[in-house]
Design a protein around this motif. Sequence first.
Motif, PDB file in Angstrom:
ATOM      1  N   GLU A  96       0.149 -12.972  -3.688  1.00 40.52           N
ATOM      2  CA  GLU A  96      -0.031 -11.530  -3.911  1.00 40.52           C
ATOM      3  C   GLU A  96      -1.479 -11.176  -3.631  1.00 40.52           C
ATOM      4  OE1 GLU A  96       1.353 -10.858  -7.981  1.00 40.52           O
ATOM      5  OE2 GLU A  96       3.204 -10.057  -7.123  1.00 40.52           O
ATOM      6  N   VAL A  97      -1.694 -10.367  -2.625  1.00 35.77           N
ATOM      7  CA  VAL A  97      -3.057  -9.977  -2.250  1.00 35.77           C
ATOM      8  C   VAL A  97      -3.131  -8.469  -2.030  1.00 35.77           C
ATOM      9  CG1 VAL A  97      -3.829 -12.179  -1.284  1.00 35.77           C
ATOM     10  CG2 VAL A  97      -2.517 -10.624   0.147  1.00 35.77           C
ATOM     11  N   PRO A  98      -2.923  -7.688  -3.108  1.00 36.10           N
ATOM     12  CA  PRO A  98      -2.967  -6.233  -2.904  1.00 36.10           C
ATOM     13  C   PRO A  98      -4.340  -5.789  -2.425  1.00 36.10           C
ATOM     14  CG  PRO A  98      -2.975  -6.775  -5.244  1.00 36.10           C
ATOM     15  CD  PRO A  98      -2.736  -8.060  -4.507  1.00 36.10           C
ATOM     16  N   GLY A  99      -4.365  -4.761  -1.609  1.00 38.55           N
ATOM     17  CA  GLY A  99      -5.633  -4.209  -1.153  1.00 38.55           C
ATOM     18  C   GLY A  99      -6.297  -4.993  -0.043  1.00 38.55           C
ATOM     19  N   ILE A 100      -5.663  -6.032   0.420  1.00 41.50           N
ATOM     20  CA  ILE A 100      -6.258  -6.843   1.485  1.00 41.50           C
ATOM     21  C   ILE A 100      -5.566  -6.510   2.794  1.00 41.50           C
ATOM     22  CG2 ILE A 100      -6.689  -9.198   2.291  1.00 41.50           C
ATOM     23  CD1 ILE A 100      -8.100  -8.799  -0.248  1.00 41.50           C
ATOM     24  N   LEU A 115      -3.200   1.423  -8.748  1.00 44.82           N
ATOM     25  CA  LEU A 115      -2.517   0.365  -9.487  1.00 44.82           C
ATOM     26  C   LEU A 115      -2.116  -0.749  -8.530  1.00 44.82           C
ATOM     27  CD1 LEU A 115      -1.804   3.048 -11.263  1.00 44.82           C
ATOM     28  CD2 LEU A 115      -0.047   1.623 -12.196  1.00 44.82           C
ATOM     29  N   ASP A 116      -2.414  -1.967  -8.910  1.00 50.62           N
ATOM     30  CA  ASP A 116      -2.026  -3.117  -8.091  1.00 50.62           C
ATOM     31  C   ASP A 116      -0.545  -3.382  -8.306  1.00 50.62           C
ATOM     32  OD1 ASP A 116      -4.817  -5.507  -8.042  1.00 50.62           O
ATOM     33  OD2 ASP A 116      -4.401  -3.679  -6.899  1.00 50.62           O
ATOM     34  N   MET A 117       0.245  -3.098  -7.300  1.00 49.74           N
ATOM     35  CA  MET A 117       1.684  -3.335  -7.408  1.00 49.74           C
ATOM     36  C   MET A 117       2.196  -3.911  -6.096  1.00 49.74           C
ATOM     37  SD  MET A 117       2.699   0.162  -9.485  1.00 49.74           S
ATOM     38  CE  MET A 117       4.365   0.144  -8.935  1.00 49.74           C
ATOM     39  N   PRO A 118       1.793  -5.145  -5.799  1.00 43.37           N
ATOM     40  CA  PRO A 118       2.227  -5.700  -4.506  1.00 43.37           C
ATOM     41  C   PRO A 118       3.719  -5.976  -4.472  1.00 43.37           C
ATOM     42  CG  PRO A 118       1.071  -7.364  -5.808  1.00 43.37           C
ATOM     43  CD  PRO A 118       0.968  -6.078  -6.567  1.00 43.37           C
ATOM     44  N   GLY A 119       4.277  -5.905  -3.278  1.00 50.26           N
ATOM     45  CA  GLY A 119       5.642  -6.366  -3.070  1.00 50.26           C
ATOM     46  C   GLY A 119       6.751  -5.494  -3.612  1.00 50.26           C
ATOM     47  N   VAL A 120       6.520  -4.183  -3.711  1.00 51.61           N
ATOM     48  CA  VAL A 120       7.655  -3.351  -4.112  1.00 51.61           C
ATOM     49  C   VAL A 120       8.073  -2.488  -2.925  1.00 51.61           C
ATOM     50  CG1 VAL A 120       6.850  -3.256  -6.494  1.00 51.61           C
ATOM     51  CG2 VAL A 120       6.308  -1.389  -4.969  1.00 51.61           C
ATOM     52  N   SER A 121       9.286  -1.963  -2.990  1.00 50.64           N
ATOM     53  CA  SER A 121       9.708  -1.030  -1.944  1.00 50.64           C
ATOM     54  C   SER A 121       9.308   0.353  -2.406  1.00 50.64           C
ATOM     55  CB  SER A 121      11.231  -1.019  -1.799  1.00 50.64           C
ATOM     56  OG  SER A 121      11.677  -2.188  -1.255  1.00 50.64           O
ATOM     57  N   LYS A 122       8.601   1.051  -1.532  1.00 46.86           N
ATOM     58  CA  LYS A 122       8.113   2.385  -1.873  1.00 46.86           C
ATOM     59  C   LYS A 122       9.193   3.289  -2.472  1.00 46.86           C
ATOM     60  CE  LYS A 122       7.170   4.910   1.688  1.00 46.86           C
ATOM     61  NZ  LYS A 122       6.550   5.492   2.877  1.00 46.86           N
ATOM     62  N   GLU A 123      10.398   3.217  -1.913  1.00 52.83           N
ATOM     63  CA  GLU A 123      11.466   4.119  -2.353  1.00 52.83           C
ATOM     64  C   GLU A 123      11.904   3.848  -3.784  1.00 52.83           C
ATOM     65  OE1 GLU A 123      10.947   3.097   1.378  1.00 52.83           O
ATOM     66  OE2 GLU A 123      12.316   1.735   0.306  1.00 52.83           O
ATOM     67  N   THR A 124      11.571   2.669  -4.294  1.00 57.15           N
ATOM     68  CA  THR A 124      12.052   2.350  -5.636  1.00 57.15           C
ATOM     69  C   THR A 124      11.015   2.663  -6.706  1.00 57.15           C
ATOM     70  OG1 THR A 124      11.215   0.091  -5.516  1.00 57.15           O
ATOM     71  CG2 THR A 124      13.463   0.465  -4.729  1.00 57.15           C
ATOM     72  N   ARG A 133       0.810  19.178  -8.951  1.00 57.69           N
ATOM     73  CA  ARG A 133       0.016  18.750  -7.807  1.00 57.69           C
ATOM     74  C   ARG A 133      -0.445  17.309  -7.986  1.00 57.69           C
ATOM     75  NH1 ARG A 133      -4.308  23.046  -7.958  1.00 57.69           N
ATOM     76  NH2 ARG A 133      -4.945  22.477  -5.875  1.00 57.69           N
ATOM     77  N   VAL A 134       0.527  16.434  -7.980  1.00 57.16           N
ATOM     78  CA  VAL A 134       0.234  15.012  -8.098  1.00 57.16           C
ATOM     79  C   VAL A 134       0.584  14.373  -6.762  1.00 57.16           C
ATOM     80  CG1 VAL A 134       0.854  12.867  -9.260  1.00 57.16           C
ATOM     81  CG2 VAL A 134       0.721  14.998 -10.558  1.00 57.16           C
ATOM     82  N   ASP A 135      -0.359  13.612  -6.216  1.00 59.37           N
ATOM     83  CA  ASP A 135      -0.128  12.967  -4.935  1.00 59.37           C
ATOM     84  C   ASP A 135      -0.036  11.461  -5.145  1.00 59.37           C
ATOM     85  OD1 ASP A 135      -0.425  13.220  -1.805  1.00 59.37           O
ATOM     86  OD2 ASP A 135      -1.751  11.591  -2.433  1.00 59.37           O
ATOM     87  N   ALA A 136       0.961  10.839  -4.625  1.00 58.85           N
ATOM     88  CA  ALA A 136       1.090   9.389  -4.792  1.00 58.85           C
ATOM     89  C   ALA A 136       1.368   8.740  -3.451  1.00 58.85           C
ATOM     90  CB  ALA A 136       2.221   9.068  -5.772  1.00 58.85           C
ATOM     91  N   ARG A 137       0.626   7.691  -3.157  1.00 58.53           N
ATOM     92  CA  ARG A 137       0.819   6.948  -1.921  1.00 58.53           C
ATOM     93  C   ARG A 137       0.821   5.468  -2.201  1.00 58.53           C
ATOM     94  NH1 ARG A 137      -1.190  10.712   2.356  1.00 58.53           N
ATOM     95  NH2 ARG A 137      -1.386  12.537   1.003  1.00 58.53           N
ATOM     96  N   TYR A 138       1.639   4.740  -1.469  1.00 60.65           N
ATOM     97  CA  TYR A 138       1.725   3.291  -1.645  1.00 60.65           C
ATOM     98  C   TYR A 138       1.280   2.620  -0.347  1.00 60.65           C
ATOM     99  CZ  TYR A 138       3.716  -1.316  -2.705  1.00 60.65           C
ATOM    100  OH  TYR A 138       3.893  -2.657  -2.941  1.00 60.65           O
ATOM    101  N   LYS A 139       0.193   1.877  -0.435  1.00 60.92           N
ATOM    102  CA  LYS A 139      -0.310   1.237   0.787  1.00 60.92           C
ATOM    103  C   LYS A 139      -0.922  -0.113   0.443  1.00 60.92           C
ATOM    104  CE  LYS A 139      -3.120   2.505   4.809  1.00 60.92           C
ATOM    105  NZ  LYS A 139      -3.376   1.202   5.274  1.00 60.92           N
ATOM    106  N   ASP A 140      -0.629  -1.131   1.253  1.00 57.98           N
ATOM    107  CA  ASP A 140      -1.193  -2.470   1.047  1.00 57.98           C
ATOM    108  C   ASP A 140      -0.956  -2.962  -0.376  1.00 57.98           C
ATOM    109  OD1 ASP A 140      -4.116  -1.632   3.039  1.00 57.98           O
ATOM    110  OD2 ASP A 140      -2.173  -2.456   3.640  1.00 57.98           O
TER     111      ASP A 140
END
Lengths: 148, 134
Positions: free
Chosen positions: A61-65, B45-54, B104-111
Motif C-alpha cells: 500500500e503506497v497511497p500518494g505515490i 485520507l489515505d485509503m488505498p485500493g478502493v473502488s471510487k464508486e464504492t 458545496r463539498v468536493d471529493a476526489r479519489y486519486k492515487d
Amino acid sequence: MVVRFERIPIARPLVGDILDVERSIDSLFDGFFDAPTAVASRLAPAMDVAEYPAETVVVAEVPGIKKEEVKISFEKGLLTISGERKPHPAPDGSSWLRNEIRSGSFSRTLEVGHDVKAEGITAELADGVLKVVLPRSEQAKPREIVVR
Amino acid sequence: MSKNTEVVMRHNGNDPASAREGSQLRTVIPAADIYETQDAYVLALDMPGVSKETISLVIENGSLVVRAPAEARDGPGAALMYREISGGVYQRSFTIGDGVDVDRVDARYKDGILNITMLKAEEAKPKQIEVEVK
C-alpha cells in the motif's frame, strides 16, 4: 516457502502530542474534526505476500505515490521497494488541524523464497496499491514427485 | 542478513479464504491530514485500493462520515500468505458542526487518497469587524 522480511523500525510520529496541543488551544473549534483516536500512519508500506504455484505476488500500500516516485529492484533473490512520499501541499496561510499522514523516504526489502525468472517480473501501480509479480523460474516450479 | 530480519510465521496455508473473510469485516481507520484555509477545510485520507464508486460520504447530524468497503484480494490457489494489509472496511467520522456549506463539498479519489474540500459556510468565514474607537 518462508518469506523473510527485514523489519524496518517504524518511528512513532509525534502525532499524539500535536493533537493534544491543538485540542487545548482550539477552543474556537470546540470539537471540530473530532475523530475517535489519534491515528499514526506508518511510513513503511504495509505489504501482503501470496505464493502461487507459478509466481509470488507482493502487494504494497503506497497511497500518494506516483509511478515515477517508487523504485523496485530485484537482486540475488531480494526484492526492494523504496520511494519517497512528499508531504501534502498545503497552501500558504493555511493552518493544520490534524497531521497523521507520514511523509518521507521508505524502503522495504524482502527475500523471495524461490528462484525468480527476473526478466518476467512485472509491477503495476493503481489507486495507491503496488502489485509486483515475481514468476518462478522453470526449475523452481513445483514438481510432483511420484513415490515408486 | 541484518539481525533485524525476522522469519515470518507460516500462515495456516490450508484456509486462506477464512482469513480473508474475517479481515473484510474489520474496520480500518484511515489516516487523515486536515488543514484549514480562509475559505475551506481540506481533508486528505489515505485509503488505498478502493473502488471510487464504492466510497460513501455522508454528512448528517453535524458529522462527516466516510466509508468504503474492502476490496476482494488474492486469487484462488494462494498457498502461503503473509498479511499486513488489514483489508477491512475503511470508516471514519469527523465532527464538522455548522461551519460548513454542506451543498458545496468536493471529493476526489486519486492515487489511493480521498481528497475532500469543504467550503466554509458564509457565517463561519473570518470577518473584519470594525471597531470604532471613541
